[in-house]
Design a protein around this motif. Structure first.
Motif, PDB file in Angstrom:
ATOM      1  N   LEU A 341       0.832  -1.206   0.000  1.00 45.39           N
ATOM      2  CA  LEU A 341       0.000   0.000   0.000  1.00 45.39           C
ATOM      3  C   LEU A 341       0.864   1.253   0.000  1.00 45.39           C
ATOM      4  CD1 LEU A 341      -2.834  -0.930   2.535  1.00 45.39           C
ATOM      5  CD2 LEU A 341      -3.037  -0.729   0.050  1.00 45.39           C
ATOM      6  N   GLN A 342       1.903   1.259   0.805  1.00 45.64           N
ATOM      7  CA  GLN A 342       2.800   2.411   0.856  1.00 45.64           C
ATOM      8  C   GLN A 342       3.577   2.536  -0.442  1.00 45.64           C
ATOM      9  OE1 GLN A 342       3.091   4.812   3.416  1.00 45.64           O
ATOM     10  NE2 GLN A 342       4.220   5.822   1.769  1.00 45.64           N
ATOM     11  N   ARG A 343       4.058   1.391  -0.970  1.00 43.02           N
ATOM     12  CA  ARG A 343       4.830   1.437  -2.215  1.00 43.02           C
ATOM     13  C   ARG A 343       3.992   1.985  -3.368  1.00 43.02           C
ATOM     14  NH1 ARG A 343       6.695  -3.805  -0.569  1.00 43.02           N
ATOM     15  NH2 ARG A 343       5.263  -4.763  -2.070  1.00 43.02           N
ATOM     16  N   ALA A 344       2.721   1.643  -3.392  1.00 42.86           N
ATOM     17  CA  ALA A 344       1.862   2.047  -4.514  1.00 42.86           C
ATOM     18  C   ALA A 344       1.013   3.264  -4.178  1.00 42.86           C
ATOM     19  CB  ALA A 344       0.970   0.874  -4.925  1.00 42.86           C
ATOM     20  N   LYS A 345       1.380   3.978  -3.121  1.00 42.19           N
ATOM     21  CA  LYS A 345       0.540   5.091  -2.654  1.00 42.19           C
ATOM     22  C   LYS A 345       0.239   6.087  -3.765  1.00 42.19           C
ATOM     23  CE  LYS A 345       0.361   8.875   0.713  1.00 42.19           C
ATOM     24  NZ  LYS A 345       1.084   9.566   1.828  1.00 42.19           N
ATOM     25  N   SER A 346       1.262   6.515  -4.488  1.00 42.46           N
ATOM     26  CA  SER A 346       1.045   7.526  -5.533  1.00 42.46           C
ATOM     27  C   SER A 346       0.166   6.987  -6.649  1.00 42.46           C
ATOM     28  CB  SER A 346       2.379   8.010  -6.091  1.00 42.46           C
ATOM     29  OG  SER A 346       3.102   6.935  -6.670  1.00 42.46           O
ATOM     30  N   LEU A 347       0.381   5.719  -7.032  1.00 42.78           N
ATOM     31  CA  LEU A 347      -0.444   5.125  -8.088  1.00 42.78           C
ATOM     32  C   LEU A 347      -1.895   5.014  -7.634  1.00 42.78           C
ATOM     33  CD1 LEU A 347      -0.747   3.701 -10.825  1.00 42.78           C
ATOM     34  CD2 LEU A 347      -0.133   1.565  -9.679  1.00 42.78           C
ATOM     35  N   ILE A 348      -2.121   4.555  -6.406  1.00 40.77           N
ATOM     36  CA  ILE A 348      -3.484   4.434  -5.888  1.00 40.77           C
ATOM     37  C   ILE A 348      -4.152   5.798  -5.851  1.00 40.77           C
ATOM     38  CG2 ILE A 348      -4.853   3.821  -3.857  1.00 40.77           C
ATOM     39  CD1 ILE A 348      -2.604   1.805  -3.153  1.00 40.77           C
ATOM     40  N   THR A 349      -3.430   6.790  -5.319  1.00 39.90           N
ATOM     41  CA  THR A 349      -3.998   8.130  -5.172  1.00 39.90           C
ATOM     42  C   THR A 349      -4.349   8.733  -6.527  1.00 39.90           C
ATOM     43  OG1 THR A 349      -2.691   8.460  -3.166  1.00 39.90           O
ATOM     44  CG2 THR A 349      -3.596  10.425  -4.209  1.00 39.90           C
ATOM     45  N   GLU A 350      -3.427   8.663  -7.465  1.00 42.73           N
ATOM     46  CA  GLU A 350      -3.664   9.242  -8.782  1.00 42.73           C
ATOM     47  C   GLU A 350      -4.819   8.544  -9.486  1.00 42.73           C
ATOM     48  OE1 GLU A 350      -2.375  11.805 -10.153  1.00 42.73           O
ATOM     49  OE2 GLU A 350      -0.588  12.266  -8.967  1.00 42.73           O
ATOM     50  N   THR A 351      -4.880   7.223  -9.377  1.00 50.96           N
ATOM     51  CA  THR A 351      -5.920   6.468 -10.070  1.00 50.96           C
ATOM     52  C   THR A 351      -7.295   6.804  -9.504  1.00 50.96           C
ATOM     53  OG1 THR A 351      -4.365   4.670 -10.471  1.00 50.96           O
ATOM     54  CG2 THR A 351      -6.692   4.164 -10.727  1.00 50.96           C
ATOM     55  N   LEU A 352      -7.405   6.811  -8.178  1.00 46.89           N
ATOM     56  CA  LEU A 352      -8.688   7.153  -7.564  1.00 46.89           C
ATOM     57  C   LEU A 352      -9.111   8.584  -7.911  1.00 46.89           C
ATOM     58  CD1 LEU A 352      -8.174   5.580  -4.020  1.00 46.89           C
ATOM     59  CD2 LEU A 352      -9.765   4.783  -5.780  1.00 46.89           C
ATOM     60  N   LYS A 353      -8.163   9.501  -7.854  1.00 47.61           N
ATOM     61  CA  LYS A 353      -8.491  10.898  -8.151  1.00 47.61           C
ATOM     62  C   LYS A 353      -8.922  11.066  -9.598  1.00 47.61           C
ATOM     63  CE  LYS A 353      -6.586  15.597  -7.875  1.00 47.61           C
ATOM     64  NZ  LYS A 353      -5.373  16.396  -7.570  1.00 47.61           N
ATOM     65  N   LEU A 354      -8.186  10.436 -10.502  1.00 43.55           N
ATOM     66  CA  LEU A 354      -8.526  10.530 -11.918  1.00 43.55           C
ATOM     67  C   LEU A 354      -9.915   9.963 -12.179  1.00 43.55           C
ATOM     68  CD1 LEU A 354      -7.975  10.801 -14.981  1.00 43.55           C
ATOM     69  CD2 LEU A 354      -6.835   8.577 -14.855  1.00 43.55           C
ATOM     70  N   GLU A 355     -10.172   8.769 -11.660  1.00 42.81           N
ATOM     71  CA  GLU A 355     -11.446   8.113 -11.938  1.00 42.81           C
ATOM     72  C   GLU A 355     -12.611   8.903 -11.354  1.00 42.81           C
ATOM     73  OE1 GLU A 355     -13.545   4.900 -13.758  1.00 42.81           O
ATOM     74  OE2 GLU A 355     -11.462   5.565 -13.880  1.00 42.81           O
ATOM     75  N   GLU A 356     -12.447   9.419 -10.135  1.00 38.68           N
ATOM     76  CA  GLU A 356     -13.539  10.157  -9.526  1.00 38.68           C
ATOM     77  C   GLU A 356     -13.747  11.518 -10.189  1.00 38.68           C
ATOM     78  OE1 GLU A 356     -15.385  11.011  -5.095  1.00 38.68           O
ATOM     79  OE2 GLU A 356     -13.344  10.223  -5.300  1.00 38.68           O
ATOM     80  N   THR A 357     -12.656  12.154 -10.586  1.00 37.25           N
ATOM     81  CA  THR A 357     -12.781  13.439 -11.288  1.00 37.25           C
ATOM     82  C   THR A 357     -13.540  13.265 -12.585  1.00 37.25           C
ATOM     83  OG1 THR A 357     -10.708  14.243 -10.331  1.00 37.25           O
ATOM     84  CG2 THR A 357     -11.508  15.361 -12.303  1.00 37.25           C
ATOM     85  N   ARG A 358     -13.171  12.246 -13.337  1.00 37.59           N
ATOM     86  CA  ARG A 358     -13.837  12.004 -14.623  1.00 37.59           C
ATOM     87  C   ARG A 358     -15.292  11.598 -14.412  1.00 37.59           C
ATOM     88  NH1 ARG A 358     -10.776   7.837 -18.032  1.00 37.59           N
ATOM     89  NH2 ARG A 358     -12.254   8.579 -19.575  1.00 37.59           N
ATOM     90  N   PHE A 359     -15.521  10.775 -13.383  1.00 35.68           N
ATOM     91  CA  PHE A 359     -16.884  10.303 -13.141  1.00 35.68           C
ATOM     92  C   PHE A 359     -17.782  11.439 -12.648  1.00 35.68           C
ATOM     93  CE2 PHE A 359     -19.848   7.462 -10.564  1.00 35.68           C
ATOM     94  CZ  PHE A 359     -20.595   7.109 -11.681  1.00 35.68           C
ATOM     95  N   LYS A 360     -17.232  12.316 -11.801  1.00 34.03           N
ATOM     96  CA  LYS A 360     -18.043  13.426 -11.309  1.00 34.03           C
ATOM     97  C   LYS A 360     -18.449  14.369 -12.435  1.00 34.03           C
ATOM     98  CE  LYS A 360     -17.524  15.469  -7.386  1.00 34.03           C
ATOM     99  NZ  LYS A 360     -18.704  14.962  -6.667  1.00 34.03           N
ATOM    100  N   ASP A 361     -17.610  14.461 -13.451  1.00 32.88           N
ATOM    101  CA  ASP A 361     -17.933  15.332 -14.582  1.00 32.88           C
ATOM    102  C   ASP A 361     -19.200  14.882 -15.300  1.00 32.88           C
ATOM    103  OD1 ASP A 361     -15.748  16.884 -14.085  1.00 32.88           O
ATOM    104  OD2 ASP A 361     -14.466  15.922 -15.580  1.00 32.88           O
ATOM    105  N   THR A 362     -19.477  13.601 -15.252  1.00 31.84           N
ATOM    106  CA  THR A 362     -20.620  13.074 -16.007  1.00 31.84           C
ATOM    107  C   THR A 362     -21.720  12.495 -15.117  1.00 31.84           C
ATOM    108  OG1 THR A 362     -19.522  10.922 -16.205  1.00 31.84           O
ATOM    109  CG2 THR A 362     -19.180  12.504 -17.989  1.00 31.84           C
ATOM    110  N   LEU A 363     -21.433  12.313 -13.811  1.00 26.38           N
ATOM    111  CA  LEU A 363     -22.399  11.660 -12.934  1.00 26.38           C
ATOM    112  C   LEU A 363     -23.713  12.429 -12.870  1.00 26.38           C
ATOM    113  CD1 LEU A 363     -23.101   9.461 -10.895  1.00 26.38           C
ATOM    114  CD2 LEU A 363     -22.043  10.857  -9.111  1.00 26.38           C
ATOM    115  N   GLY A 364     -23.618  13.743 -12.656  1.00 29.49           N
ATOM    116  CA  GLY A 364     -24.838  14.539 -12.547  1.00 29.49           C
ATOM    117  C   GLY A 364     -25.684  14.470 -13.804  1.00 29.49           C
ATOM    118  N   ARG A 365     -25.039  14.592 -14.961  1.00 28.96           N
ATOM    119  CA  ARG A 365     -25.793  14.541 -16.221  1.00 28.96           C
ATOM    120  C   ARG A 365     -26.382  13.158 -16.452  1.00 28.96           C
ATOM    121  NH1 ARG A 365     -22.185  15.687 -20.651  1.00 28.96           N
ATOM    122  NH2 ARG A 365     -20.409  15.410 -19.240  1.00 28.96           N
TER     123      ARG A 365
END
Length: 885
Positions: A341-365
């Motif tokens: 978890l610590q080794r992949a912290k940046s990958l986990i963080t970036e992936t979650l942020k990217l996916e949620e940012t993209r999803f929030k852009d379209t979730l409401g619509r």
């Protein structure tokens, strides 16, 4: 209160004291079972040990295995958040015996742990056994002292475990905890067994038979033990909780979610916090184990989990992405036992942020569209498939998410209509591809991709895995079976083999089946960007579609490919730093024995440039920083400073590879950051050593460099040192003195060449002692000297012609120097004759004989050359003829 982490450590320590080897959890992507989507039980990593296909240096083991159940027949996703014990991610504590101890010891170890070590009251425990297992019944009565009323015989398959239709199997015995009569529910085997009063905490599997065929079962020669106890369940019991989500581990994540969202952890938003806590664990561990969100396979399940959690963040009213902010809390709770978890912290963080940012852009619509469509439907009328597909294709709603949203309304989805819309899109994509001029891509691969889906690539984390043969292709046609000696293309559902792309050559290796087939993989190609095709020859046995195979990458070759690919990234950055930002990659080849790198640069690299570039690369290698990967959109990656290849096609999501560690000169960014899908070393020090061996022009404004790394670089340097040593020995000089020694020899040679040249010129012109000079002819009243000279350089001809012109006073001189099959011709005319004779005309007359194409100069001195020195005398004769006119 005993924490979940302490309970885990206590379990592993207890079994270690009893001779068990503590074995680390395997990854969530099974390497040894192609039929499983994810690792879903502790015994998965030991499957081949139980069957005898693999040997371990121990006969007893204990693990805390991370598990995911969110796809296939083990799918608890829709219940997560609403029940007390459903999870997508959980930990399975287990102890294993591989032909060592059996039922008596397993029961004794289990009973002593739960009653003595964990301190659970015996009067609140009961057990089940398979109805026919009298031995287990008697052992529980003898070892635990349980009355017969608390040893319940179960006649169903719930208490008989099988690995599959064939293979190891055996009866089970389960330990239950009684939460008390204030909770509804009855004991196992009763009509009310589905209640929550009696909770199974541990399952002991007595693996004592082998199922040969239906109705044919034999005793195993070495009976074994496989147990499983959910950490979350036993933690709830030991912490006096009835709900798994109330244990310290889950509560810590729930409270982190509450704090980050600004909402209370209990009350109306409680279900959402529970979903977020559970799905955060599943998503983070899957990403750490190499799974990234995508439109199919494991990546689709991950996206489904992530987006379900993200919808609950939306329900809580979160305006900004939430999930990535909870990663530190997860690492605090679980990072000590799971360092990945610590080794992949940046990958986990970036992936979650990217996916949620993209999803929030379209979730409401998307939700607005869904709301509008549902408002037009009658009671219980399902949502049409084309609307569900639009939500999937346009707004990124997995079908499962749409179904989950509508489930609360008691409404379903027309899944057949959804699949019809999906197929129509595939047909449109196939037609667009076939019209793009890419004739080399066979239509067969489209058919196979439609039927089979994408190949799951496991090669970022593994070099060995099991897979299932899903297609065999011979001479461009699919077949069901191949025999020894046949060349074929083999497709499997998952593979660690990298398919050639991005300049990196495909992997080689071998495939093996349990029935003895051996397929040699000479190359791996990537078709349609999603199918990994293993090309090679079946060396022995036969292979059929549907068979399980073990896939083994040639790890030594892969290691060299990884090193060379990572070196190209370091080389690219070093060239830009040395030569300027105009340097961009124009092509590359990553082979096991070398790398080739083409760049835009208008002039050759100097020796100083090459030395400086090598120094930059090797200095970075020595620092041995970790190579990290992140997951972003192409736009975000480029904004972060990642280099992308001009003209390269990138999808919606890209893999960003950073290496070299922080660089203060570049605001602490990594030395090199590029968009790349290839395989790389884990630390830059794994490259070993870097050496450029060639630099040359490829085209106007494009230079090509070739380099080697590791053992190949050492071999190159050793070969150069051998040349150096041989040269030093020949010159009888120390290697360190060679530059001065060679410079002195070159100067001496030049001096001797000058002296020899002077002597030859004197001999040729009669300037030597006792020489009468060259023979002078009279041609039509004009003095003529013509000579063919050997051992005289072409550059000496004009000075010699001037000397002879002075000697003759008035006349013509023609001299030809011959060397290495070539001839150089000079003709000279004294000034008093240039009004009527031209040296240019004379040299042209002679050049034809030696194969020349004319020549040129002034009326008093002209020159020419030709490839035919054998006709030098004929050239002199031709000039004489021209004079005679």
């Amino acid at each position: 209160m005993t924490s979940a982490n302490e309970i885990r450590n206590q379990f592993l320590g207890y079994f270690e004291k009893h001779g068990h080897e503590p074995v680390a959890s395997s990854v969530l992507v099974p390497r040894n079972d192609p039929t499983l989507l994810f690792t879903n039980a502790g015994m998965v990593q030991f499957k081949n040990v139980f069957t005898g296909a693999e040997q371990r240096p121990y006969k007893r083991a204990a693990t805390s295995q991370k598990c995911v159940r969110a796809g296939g027949k083990h799918n608890d996703l829709e219940n997560v958040g609403y029940t007390a014990r459903h999870h997508t991610f959980f930990e399975m504590l287990g102890n294993f015996s591989f032909g060592d101890y059996f039922k008596d010891t397993a029961i004794e170890l289990a009973w002593n742990l739960v009653t003595k070590e964990y301190g659970l009251p015996a009067d609140r425990l009961l057990v089940t056994v398979y109805s026919e297992d009298d031995e287990a019944f008697d052992l529980w009565r003898k070892i635990a002292g349980l009355p017969e009323s608390k040893i319940i015989r179960i006649p169903t398959s719930d208490n008989f475990w099988q690995m599959g239709d064939t293979g190891p199997c055996g009866p089970c015995s389960e330990i239950f905890f009684d939460h008390g009569d204030h909770i509804p529910g009855g004991p196992p085997g009763s009509p009310d067994e589905d209640g929550d009063r009696f909770i199974e905490i541990w399952n002991l599997v007595f693996m004592q038979y082998e199922q040969i065929a239906p109705g044919n079962r034999i005793d195993l020669p070495k009976p074994s033990i496989d147990t499983g106890m959910g950490l979350e369940r036993i933690s709830a019991v030991m912490q006096g909780k009835h709900d798994n989500y109330d244990i310290d581990l889950m509560r810590g994540l729930i409270e982190a979610s509450a704090e980050a969202s600004g909402t209370p952890p209990d009350g109306p938003g409680a279900v959402s916090h529970r979903v977020i806590a559970d799905h955060l664990r599943a998503s983070s561990f899957l990403i750490a184990d190499g799974v990234l969100p995508s439109k199919d396979g494991r990546g689709y399940v991950l996206r489904r989990i992530m987006r379900r959690a993200m919808r609950h963040a939306h329900i809580l009213g979160c305006q900004e992405p939430l999930m990535h902010r909870l990663v530190p809390a997860l690492i605090t709770e679980m990072g000590q036992h799971y360092p990945e978890l610590q080794r992949a912290k940046s990958l986990i963080t970036e992936t979650l942020k990217l996916e949620e940012t993209r999803f929030k852009d379209t979730l409401g619509r998307g939700l607005k569209l869904l709301e509008d469509e549902v408002s037009r439907l009658g009671d219980q009328e399902p949502l049409s498939g084309d609307v569900a597909f639009k939500l999937y294709d346009t707004f990124g709603f997995p079908l499962d998410l749409t179904q989950d949203i509508l489930r609360g309304q008691g409404r379903g989805v027309d899944t057949q209509g959804f699949e019809a819309s999906m197929e129509q899109q595939r047909a449109t994509a196939r037609k667009a591809w076939s019209g793009s001029g890419e004739a080399a891509t066979e239509a067969l691969w489209f058919t196979l991709e439609d039927e089979l889906g994408s190949t799951e690539f496991l090669g970022y984390e593994a070099e060995e895995a099991e897979g299932q043969v899903v297609a065999l292709v011979v001479d461009g046609k699919p077949v069901e079976r191949i025999e020894a000696g046949q060349e074929a293309a083999v497709l499997t559902n998952q593979t660690p083999f990298y398919g050639e792309s991005g300049g990196q050559m495909g992997d080689s290796g071998a495939l093996f089946s349990a029935e003895g087939a051996s397929f040699s993989v000479a190359d791996t190609q990537k078709k349609l960007g999603s199918l990994h095709v293993h090309l090679g020859k079946l060396e022995r046995g036969s292979l059929e579609v549907g068979e399980a195979v073990e896939l083994r990458v040639d790890d030594a070759r892969r290691a060299r490919l990884r090193a060379n690919h990572s070196a190209t990234h370091l080389l690219h950055e070093a060239l830009r730093r040395r030569l300027g930002d105009h340097v961009t990659q124009k092509g590359s080849l990553v082979a096991p024995d070398r790398l080739r790198f083409d760049i835009s640069h208008p002039k050759p690299l100097t020796r100083e440039d090459i030395v400086a570039v090598e120094k930059l690369v090797n200095e970075t290698i020595v620092k041995n920083a970790e190579v990290t990967t992140r997951y972003m959109t192409p736009e975000e990656a480029i904004e972060e400073g990642a280099l992308a290849l001009f003209g390269e096609k990138y999808g919606d999501e890209v893999r960003v590879v950073s290496m070299g560690g922080a660089d203060r000169a570049r605001d602490d960014k990594a030395y090199s950051t590029e968009l790349c899908g290839g395989t790389h070393v884990r630390r830059v020090g794994d490259i070993g050593f870097f050496k450029i061996i060639r630099e040359e022009a490829l085209a106007s404004g494009v230079r090509r460099l070739e380099a080697v790394t590791g053992v190949d670089a050492l071999a190159y340097v050793e070969a150069q040192e051998e040349v150096l040593a041989d040269t030093a020995a020949t010159l009888r000089s120390a290697a360190s003195d060679l530059p001065q020694r060679v410079a002195a020899l070159m100067e001496e040679r030049k001096r001797l060449e000058r002296e020899v040249g002077d002597l030859r010129r004197k001999l040729a012109t009669g300037g030597g002692s006792g020489q009468s000079g060259p023979k002078v002819k009279d041609i039509g009243g004009i003095k003529f000297i013509g000579q063919v000279l050997e051992g005289v350089s072409a550059r000496d001809l004009k000075p010699m012609a001037d000397t002879l012109k002075q000697q003759v006073g008035s006349g013509v001189v023609a001299l030809i120097a011959v060397s290495d099959g070539k001839a150089s011709l000079v003709a000279g005319v004294t000034d008093d004759l240039t009004a009527t004779l031209s040296a240019v005309d004379l040299v042209r007359a002679g050049s034809q004989a030696i194969g020349g194409k004319g020549g040129g100069g002034r009326p008093d001195m002209a020159q020419a050359g030709g490839p035919d020195s054998g006709n030098a005398a004929a050239a002199i004769q031709a000039i004489e003829a021209a004079l005679a006119g």
